[in-house]
Design a protein around this motif. Sequence first.
Motif, PDB file in Angstrom:
ATOM      1  N   ASP A  16       0.826  -1.211   0.000  1.00  0.00           N
ATOM      2  CA  ASP A  16       0.000   0.000   0.000  1.00  0.00           C
ATOM      3  C   ASP A  16       0.860   1.260   0.000  1.00  0.00           C
ATOM      4  O   ASP A  16       0.599   2.205  -0.738  1.00  0.00           O
ATOM      5  N   GLU A 111     -15.665 -11.655  -7.909  1.00  0.00           N
ATOM      6  CA  GLU A 111     -15.516 -11.622  -6.463  1.00  0.00           C
ATOM      7  C   GLU A 111     -14.242 -10.877  -6.046  1.00  0.00           C
ATOM      8  O   GLU A 111     -14.242 -10.152  -5.068  1.00  0.00           O
ATOM      9  N   LYS A 112     -13.172 -11.063  -6.800  1.00  0.00           N
ATOM     10  CA  LYS A 112     -11.909 -10.385  -6.479  1.00  0.00           C
ATOM     11  C   LYS A 112     -12.036  -8.887  -6.717  1.00  0.00           C
ATOM     12  O   LYS A 112     -11.571  -8.091  -5.902  1.00  0.00           O
ATOM     13  N   GLU A 114     -11.613  -5.160  -7.505  1.00  0.00           N
ATOM     14  CA  GLU A 114     -10.461  -4.252  -7.457  1.00  0.00           C
ATOM     15  C   GLU A 114      -9.714  -4.366  -6.134  1.00  0.00           C
ATOM     16  O   GLU A 114      -8.984  -3.452  -5.755  1.00  0.00           O
ATOM     17  N   LYS A 115      -9.912  -5.481  -5.446  1.00  0.00           N
ATOM     18  CA  LYS A 115      -9.210  -5.646  -4.173  1.00  0.00           C
ATOM     19  C   LYS A 115      -7.707  -5.698  -4.394  1.00  0.00           C
ATOM     20  O   LYS A 115      -7.243  -6.290  -5.362  1.00  0.00           O
ATOM     21  N   HIS A 116      -7.004  -5.074  -3.498  1.00  0.00           N
ATOM     22  CA  HIS A 116      -5.562  -5.234  -3.463  1.00  0.00           C
ATOM     23  C   HIS A 116      -5.301  -6.705  -3.138  1.00  0.00           C
ATOM     24  O   HIS A 116      -6.103  -7.343  -2.460  1.00  0.00           O
ATOM     25  N   TRP A 117      -4.169  -7.235  -3.631  1.00  0.00           N
ATOM     26  CA  TRP A 117      -3.928  -8.663  -3.469  1.00  0.00           C
ATOM     27  C   TRP A 117      -4.061  -9.116  -2.011  1.00  0.00           C
ATOM     28  O   TRP A 117      -4.655 -10.156  -1.719  1.00  0.00           O
ATOM     29  N   GLU A 119      -5.701  -7.640   0.425  1.00  0.00           N
ATOM     30  CA  GLU A 119      -7.108  -7.567   0.852  1.00  0.00           C
ATOM     31  C   GLU A 119      -7.839  -8.813   0.360  1.00  0.00           C
ATOM     32  O   GLU A 119      -8.684  -9.367   1.058  1.00  0.00           O
ATOM     33  N   TYR A 120      -7.468  -9.207  -0.858  1.00  0.00           N
ATOM     34  CA  TYR A 120      -8.088 -10.391  -1.445  1.00  0.00           C
ATOM     35  C   TYR A 120      -7.760 -11.639  -0.631  1.00  0.00           C
ATOM     36  O   TYR A 120      -8.646 -12.445  -0.329  1.00  0.00           O
ATOM     37  N   HIS A 122      -7.001 -11.757   2.494  1.00  0.00           N
ATOM     38  CA  HIS A 122      -7.736 -11.622   3.754  1.00  0.00           C
ATOM     39  C   HIS A 122      -9.208 -11.990   3.547  1.00  0.00           C
ATOM     40  O   HIS A 122      -9.804 -12.720   4.356  1.00  0.00           O
ATOM     41  N   TYR A 123      -9.773 -11.504   2.456  1.00  0.00           N
ATOM     42  CA  TYR A 123     -11.165 -11.817   2.122  1.00  0.00           C
ATOM     43  C   TYR A 123     -11.353 -13.324   1.967  1.00  0.00           C
ATOM     44  O   TYR A 123     -12.313 -13.909   2.497  1.00  0.00           O
TER      45      TYR A 123
END
Length: 149
Positions: A16, A111-112, A114-117, A119-120, A122-123
Amino acid sequence: MDLENKGLEELFSLADEIGKKRYHKLTEQDFEDYKKFNYWRYISGDSECGTTKDSQDWVRDHSDWHCPICDIRFSECGGRTIDHKLPRSQYPWLSMEFKNLWVICRACNREKGEKHWFEYEHYMMIHHPDLLSAVQAARPTQLLKSLKE
């Protein structure tokens, strides 16, 4: 820099930090590279006009029959899509970096988003722990190292 021994939270924080610094220093070349992605992927850069032969060939050569995340056959989950591991909205200078591209199914791509990798990851850890190892196996470690250079 040793990224292998860093925890998820540290990697997320580092990526980030680097992404935000670089994003605010985009060059003209960064924007040109960003625009090339749409022209490489879509005819005339417009998704309504369909995909180019080059991008179709790349997808065929860089995927097999199953999505690397959910392991469902592409034909059973809406087809194949090209995804940016590190989202081009946050890392536009990596939009044409082929190490940043992978082929996943339409459902997983949606589902992924624009999540940062990280964040993805973690999701996935929270919502699909059974699929987390597949996502971790595709972690863009080399790209993260290149951000530091």
